[in-house]
Design a protein around this motif. Structure first.
Motif, PDB file in Angstrom:
ATOM      1  N   ALA A 153      -0.186   6.989  -1.814  1.00  0.00           N
ATOM      2  CA  ALA A 153       1.105   7.628  -2.097  1.00  0.00           C
ATOM      3  C   ALA A 153       0.931   9.138  -2.183  1.00  0.00           C
ATOM      4  CB  ALA A 153       1.692   7.081  -3.393  1.00  0.00           C
ATOM      5  N   ARG A 154      -0.163   9.567  -2.827  1.00  0.00           N
ATOM      6  CA  ARG A 154      -0.408  11.002  -2.935  1.00  0.00           C
ATOM      7  C   ARG A 154      -0.637  11.612  -1.554  1.00  0.00           C
ATOM      8  NH1 ARG A 154      -5.552  12.966  -6.332  1.00  0.00           N
ATOM      9  NH2 ARG A 154      -6.633  12.128  -4.515  1.00  0.00           N
ATOM     10  N   ALA A 155      -1.347  10.861  -0.693  1.00  0.00           N
ATOM     11  CA  ALA A 155      -1.662  11.406   0.624  1.00  0.00           C
ATOM     12  C   ALA A 155      -0.429  11.497   1.522  1.00  0.00           C
ATOM     13  CB  ALA A 155      -2.738  10.554   1.295  1.00  0.00           C
ATOM     14  N   ILE A 156       0.550  10.611   1.335  1.00  0.00           N
ATOM     15  CA  ILE A 156       1.709  10.637   2.252  1.00  0.00           C
ATOM     16  C   ILE A 156       2.858  11.483   1.721  1.00  0.00           C
ATOM     17  CG2 ILE A 156       1.224   8.391   3.286  1.00  0.00           C
ATOM     18  CD1 ILE A 156       3.312   7.166   1.501  1.00  0.00           C
ATOM     19  N   ALA A 157       2.703  12.033   0.499  1.00  0.00           N
ATOM     20  CA  ALA A 157       3.822  12.753  -0.121  1.00  0.00           C
ATOM     21  C   ALA A 157       4.378  13.861   0.769  1.00  0.00           C
ATOM     22  CB  ALA A 157       3.392  13.311  -1.471  1.00  0.00           C
ATOM     23  N   LEU A 158       3.488  14.601   1.431  1.00  0.00           N
ATOM     24  CA  LEU A 158       3.952  15.735   2.237  1.00  0.00           C
ATOM     25  C   LEU A 158       4.315  15.321   3.667  1.00  0.00           C
ATOM     26  CD1 LEU A 158       1.642  18.770   1.357  1.00  0.00           C
ATOM     27  CD2 LEU A 158       4.067  18.519   0.877  1.00  0.00           C
ATOM     28  N   LYS A 159       4.443  14.022   3.907  1.00  0.00           N
ATOM     29  CA  LYS A 159       4.747  13.488   5.239  1.00  0.00           C
ATOM     30  C   LYS A 159       3.774  14.001   6.304  1.00  0.00           C
ATOM     31  CE  LYS A 159       9.585  12.880   4.224  1.00  0.00           C
ATOM     32  NZ  LYS A 159      10.950  13.358   4.366  1.00  0.00           N
ATOM     33  N   PRO A 160       2.496  13.715   6.120  1.00  0.00           N
ATOM     34  CA  PRO A 160       1.517  14.186   7.104  1.00  0.00           C
ATOM     35  C   PRO A 160       1.659  13.413   8.410  1.00  0.00           C
ATOM     36  CG  PRO A 160       0.471  12.688   5.577  1.00  0.00           C
ATOM     37  CD  PRO A 160       1.875  12.855   5.095  1.00  0.00           C
ATOM     38  N   LYS A 161       1.163  13.982   9.503  1.00  0.00           N
ATOM     39  CA  LYS A 161       1.224  13.264  10.773  1.00  0.00           C
ATOM     40  C   LYS A 161      -0.077  12.540  11.080  1.00  0.00           C
ATOM     41  CE  LYS A 161       0.693  16.033  14.212  1.00  0.00           C
ATOM     42  NZ  LYS A 161       0.751  17.039  15.278  1.00  0.00           N
ATOM     43  N   ILE A 162      -1.069  12.790  10.242  1.00  0.00           N
ATOM     44  CA  ILE A 162      -2.354  12.099  10.393  1.00  0.00           C
ATOM     45  C   ILE A 162      -2.740  11.498   9.049  1.00  0.00           C
ATOM     46  CG2 ILE A 162      -4.795  12.385  10.952  1.00  0.00           C
ATOM     47  CD1 ILE A 162      -3.954  14.965  12.451  1.00  0.00           C
ATOM     48  N   LEU A 163      -3.219  10.275   9.043  1.00  0.00           N
ATOM     49  CA  LEU A 163      -3.728   9.695   7.797  1.00  0.00           C
ATOM     50  C   LEU A 163      -5.155   9.218   8.022  1.00  0.00           C
ATOM     51  CD1 LEU A 163      -0.800   7.537   6.371  1.00  0.00           C
ATOM     52  CD2 LEU A 163      -1.901   9.472   5.270  1.00  0.00           C
ATOM     53  N   LEU A 164      -6.031   9.545   7.076  1.00  0.00           N
ATOM     54  CA  LEU A 164      -7.415   9.088   7.146  1.00  0.00           C
ATOM     55  C   LEU A 164      -7.679   8.173   5.954  1.00  0.00           C
ATOM     56  CD1 LEU A 164      -9.109  12.552   7.841  1.00  0.00           C
ATOM     57  CD2 LEU A 164      -8.220  10.931   9.510  1.00  0.00           C
ATOM     58  N   PHE A 165      -8.151   6.967   6.211  1.00  0.00           N
ATOM     59  CA  PHE A 165      -8.447   6.033   5.130  1.00  0.00           C
ATOM     60  C   PHE A 165      -9.941   5.785   5.079  1.00  0.00           C
ATOM     61  CE2 PHE A 165      -4.184   4.945   6.596  1.00  0.00           C
ATOM     62  CZ  PHE A 165      -3.478   4.902   5.406  1.00  0.00           C
ATOM     63  N   ASP A 166     -10.560   6.068   3.938  1.00  0.00           N
ATOM     64  CA  ASP A 166     -11.995   5.818   3.795  1.00  0.00           C
ATOM     65  C   ASP A 166     -12.208   4.514   3.024  1.00  0.00           C
ATOM     66  OD1 ASP A 166     -14.688   5.910   3.727  1.00  0.00           O
ATOM     67  OD2 ASP A 166     -14.848   7.839   2.702  1.00  0.00           O
ATOM     68  N   GLU A 167     -12.647   3.502   3.724  1.00  0.00           N
ATOM     69  CA  GLU A 167     -12.901   2.183   3.123  1.00  0.00           C
ATOM     70  C   GLU A 167     -11.817   1.788   2.118  1.00  0.00           C
ATOM     71  OE1 GLU A 167     -16.848   1.198   2.096  1.00  0.00           O
ATOM     72  OE2 GLU A 167     -17.760   2.568   3.524  1.00  0.00           O
ATOM     73  N   PRO A 168     -10.596   1.610   2.600  1.00  0.00           N
ATOM     74  CA  PRO A 168      -9.496   1.349   1.663  1.00  0.00           C
ATOM     75  C   PRO A 168      -9.579  -0.018   0.990  1.00  0.00           C
ATOM     76  CG  PRO A 168      -8.748   1.104   3.921  1.00  0.00           C
ATOM     77  CD  PRO A 168     -10.142   1.637   3.999  1.00  0.00           C
ATOM     78  N   THR A 169     -10.378  -0.934   1.525  1.00  0.00           N
ATOM     79  CA  THR A 169     -10.380  -2.284   0.959  1.00  0.00           C
ATOM     80  C   THR A 169     -11.702  -2.674   0.315  1.00  0.00           C
ATOM     81  OG1 THR A 169     -11.048  -3.189   3.087  1.00  0.00           O
ATOM     82  CG2 THR A 169      -8.700  -3.113   2.630  1.00  0.00           C
ATOM     83  N   THR A 170     -12.712  -1.795   0.405  1.00  0.00           N
ATOM     84  CA  THR A 170     -14.014  -2.167  -0.133  1.00  0.00           C
ATOM     85  C   THR A 170     -13.940  -2.384  -1.641  1.00  0.00           C
ATOM     86  OG1 THR A 170     -15.035  -0.866   1.589  1.00  0.00           O
ATOM     87  CG2 THR A 170     -16.429  -1.465  -0.257  1.00  0.00           C
ATOM     88  N   GLY A 171     -14.520  -3.473  -2.096  1.00  0.00           N
ATOM     89  CA  GLY A 171     -14.546  -3.743  -3.526  1.00  0.00           C
ATOM     90  C   GLY A 171     -13.298  -4.414  -4.057  1.00  0.00           C
ATOM     91  N   LEU A 172     -12.401  -4.838  -3.189  1.00  0.00           N
ATOM     92  CA  LEU A 172     -11.187  -5.513  -3.650  1.00  0.00           C
ATOM     93  C   LEU A 172     -11.248  -6.998  -3.289  1.00  0.00           C
ATOM     94  CD1 LEU A 172      -8.512  -2.902  -2.573  1.00  0.00           C
ATOM     95  CD2 LEU A 172      -9.672  -3.133  -4.759  1.00  0.00           C
ATOM     96  N   ASP A 173     -10.472  -7.798  -4.012  1.00  0.00           N
ATOM     97  CA  ASP A 173     -10.465  -9.230  -3.703  1.00  0.00           C
ATOM     98  C   ASP A 173      -9.720  -9.461  -2.384  1.00  0.00           C
ATOM     99  OD1 ASP A 173      -7.557 -10.001  -4.215  1.00  0.00           O
ATOM    100  OD2 ASP A 173      -8.093  -8.960  -6.075  1.00  0.00           O
ATOM    101  N   PRO A 174      -9.908 -10.635  -1.767  1.00  0.00           N
ATOM    102  CA  PRO A 174      -9.346 -10.879  -0.429  1.00  0.00           C
ATOM    103  C   PRO A 174      -7.829 -10.713  -0.381  1.00  0.00           C
ATOM    104  CG  PRO A 174     -10.825 -12.657  -1.058  1.00  0.00           C
ATOM    105  CD  PRO A 174     -10.703 -11.773  -2.243  1.00  0.00           C
TER     106      PRO A 174
END
Ligand SMILES: Nc1ncnc2c1ncn2[C@@H]1O[C@H](COP(=O)(O)OP(=O)(O)O)[C@@H](O)[C@H]1O
Ligand SMILES: [Mg+2]
Lengths: 265, 258
Positions: A153-174
């Motif tokens: 949410a913080r990353a999209i606040a300024l309506k960026p045109k590029i999004l980079l996700f660094d291991e967004p799911t690591t360490g989470l349950d399935p």
């Protein structure tokens, strides 16, 4: 052909004697989503940090919108970063601030919005990641999956045109992994952004990715659409897809496999 | 035999120079960013609170304790040659010129500088500083500047408080327990002290404030290596800034008194 939004050209980066990336080439077109796979410590985060200009490449360069990141002045760099939303592996939320203040941070500093509009935009962003009503919580009160999503949410606040996700799911349950995967797909479709997602999770990788790349020993092995990637005969890729310890992927041979009866030879 | 020693000495000297250069560059960038936009009033106010208001009890207590014990020593010392009257004059001189600014500076480097180093250090190792960069915010402007401004304003004020409390510390001892007349004490305390001395004290406060904030922020910002790094940052910041407070106190005294 149009200029790629992000272009990584012959990028090499070493820390002391340890070569992390050597001559990586990647390019991401407008609206495309690229998934980068790779083992732990294969330099995936280093790649993203080079794109954000947090690290300086040893040789080669990264260009965003055709402009070379490490040659920009600090002002230009900040302008470019406003077009990019970065989601950190550990969320990296500001722990002295509430969820609301975290998401509002960039809006308050870089937009000329009134407080009322900021509030509206923050609610919109939190709704998009499924976290309505958490505004007044502190990061310490959130679970891992919620932290990641506040980070989104913080990353999209300024309506960026590029999004980079660094291991967004690591360490989470399935289940949460699937939730995050859907959030990323939603963001991609609703905002039409260009994304680079780093992940270990093959299921969401094939859902999210228009093209998939594998980083292996500092090099970029394949950059292919999901179907072709699955069918790629490269033994390293096949081993990674199977999730098997035996094969060319590891430098040190893994411990022998045990069956219930004992060591299998 | 000799070469490895020389080599090691050389390497150490180079490392120290490199550190000093890094500190100088970051300090320069901080001072250069003071007037940059956007101006974040709430953040600045928070620092005024943290550096200034919350430090008043510590400054009051240490200043009281030090001025009282100093008065005990003076009154004992001057009694040896029947000159008890001089105790309050020398007490005034000592409190205004040295004790108030230096004790305030040292206490603040422990209370405020170390907190800055710990806070920024934690932010560094948890990637919050990288997150700031990615949100197009210069950490120097966002983190260093308000802390420097707060210390520059608050340290002279706290020094002034320490002088005032020092007066009453001496009063408590010399008037209430040594039986000096309170009228004599209040006249004598400021007898040797000129307005210039008060100005010097406040200047010292200003310089010590700059040292505390810049060293604290720098040590925090340059933190590496997880929990251990965060643990070392405050210690190292207190040692470094205390050392520089004492060294600069000597030179400030020499320079400003001539
Ligand atoms: N700032 C740094 N200093 C030294 N080595 C680093 C630094 N950042 C990363 N590395 C090294 O680079 C390698 C790749 O790191 P990283 O990109 O974080 O891996 P991952 O693919 O798991 O995200 C690691 O072996 C790490 O030790
Ligand atoms: Mg990583």
């Amino acid at each position: 052909m149009s200029v790629p939004v992000i272009e990584v050209v012959n990028l090499s980066k070493a820390f002391g004697p340890k070569v992390v990336l050597s001559k990586v080439n990647l390019s991401v077109e407008l609206g495309e989503s690229l998934v980068v796979l790779g083992g732990s410590g294969s330099g995936k985060t280093v790649l993203l940090r080079n794109i954000m200009g947090l690290l300086r490449p040893d040789t080669g360069h990264v260009a965003v919108d055709g402009r070379i990141v490490h040659e920009m002045s600090r002002e230009e760099l900040f302008e470019t970063r406003m077009k990019i939303g970065m989601c950190f592996q550990m969320a990296a939320l500001f722990d002295s601030m509430t969820v609301f203040e975290n998401v509002a941070f960039a809006l308050r500093r870089h937009s000329h919005m009134k407080e009322k509009e900021v509030q509206g935009r923050v609610e919109e962003c939190l709704a998009m990641v499924g976290l309505k009503g958490t505004e007044q919580l502190k990061p310490a009160e959130l679970s891992g999956g919620m932290k990641r999503r506040v980070g989104f949410a913080r990353a999209i606040a300024l309506k960026p045109k590029i999004l980079l996700f660094d291991e967004p799911t690591t360490g989470l349950d399935p289940v949460m992994t699937d939730v995050i995967g859907r959030v990323i797909l939603d963001l991609k479709h609703e905002l039409g952004v260009t994304t680079i997602t780093i992940t270990h999770d093959l299921k969401s990788a094939f859902e999210i990715g228009d093209r998939i790349a594998l980083l292996f020993r500092g090099e970029c092995l394949a950059v292919q659409p999901p179907e072709e990637f699955k069918a790629n005969p490269d033994p390293v890729i096949q081993q990674f897809l199977r999730g098997d310890a035996d094969g060319p992927f590891l430098l040190d041979p893994p411990p022998p496999k045990r069956t219930p009866k004992g060591v299998n030879v | 035999m000799l070469t490895p020693l020389l080599e090691r000495t050389g390497a150490t000297v180079l490392a120290v120079m490199e550190e000093a250069g890094d500190f100088a560059v970051l300090s320069g960038r901080t001072i250069g960013s003071i007037f940059r936009r956007p101006f974040d009033g709430a953040n600045l106010l928070h620092q005024f609170q943290a550096v200034g208001v919350n430090s008043i009890p510590v400054v009051v207590l240490t200043s009281l304790a030090v001025s009282m014990v100093f008065a005990v020593q003076l009154s004992f010392g001057f009694k040896q040659f029947q000159a008890e009257g001089l105790a309050s004059q020398v007490e005034g001189l000592a409190v205004v010129r040295e004790l108030a600014p230096v004790i305030t500076g040292l206490m603040m480097s422990g209370r405020v500088g170390s907190a800055m180093a710990a806070e920024l250090g934690t932010m560094q190792v948890t990637e919050q500083i990288d997150a700031l960069e990615c949100l197009a915010t210069d950490p120097i402007h966002y983190l260093f500047v308000p802390r420097l401004l707060a210390a520059l304003v608050m340290l002279p004020l706290l020094t002034a408080i320490a002088v005032y409390i020092g007066y009453w510390g001496g009063y408590l001892l010399l008037v209430t327990t040594q039986g000096q007349s309170s009228v004599v004490y209040s006249a004598e305390f400021y007898k040797l002290v000129e307005l210039r001395d008060l100005r010097i004290a406040l200047t010292k406060g200003l310089v010590f404030g700059a040292i505390i904030a810049l060293v604290g922020c720098w040590k925090g910002y340059r933190t590496r290596g997880g929990a251990e790094g965060v643990g070392n940052a405050p210690t190292s910041s207190v040692v470094t800034s205390s050392l520089w407070i004492l060294v600069s106190d000597f030179f400030l005294t020499k320079l400003l008194l001539v």
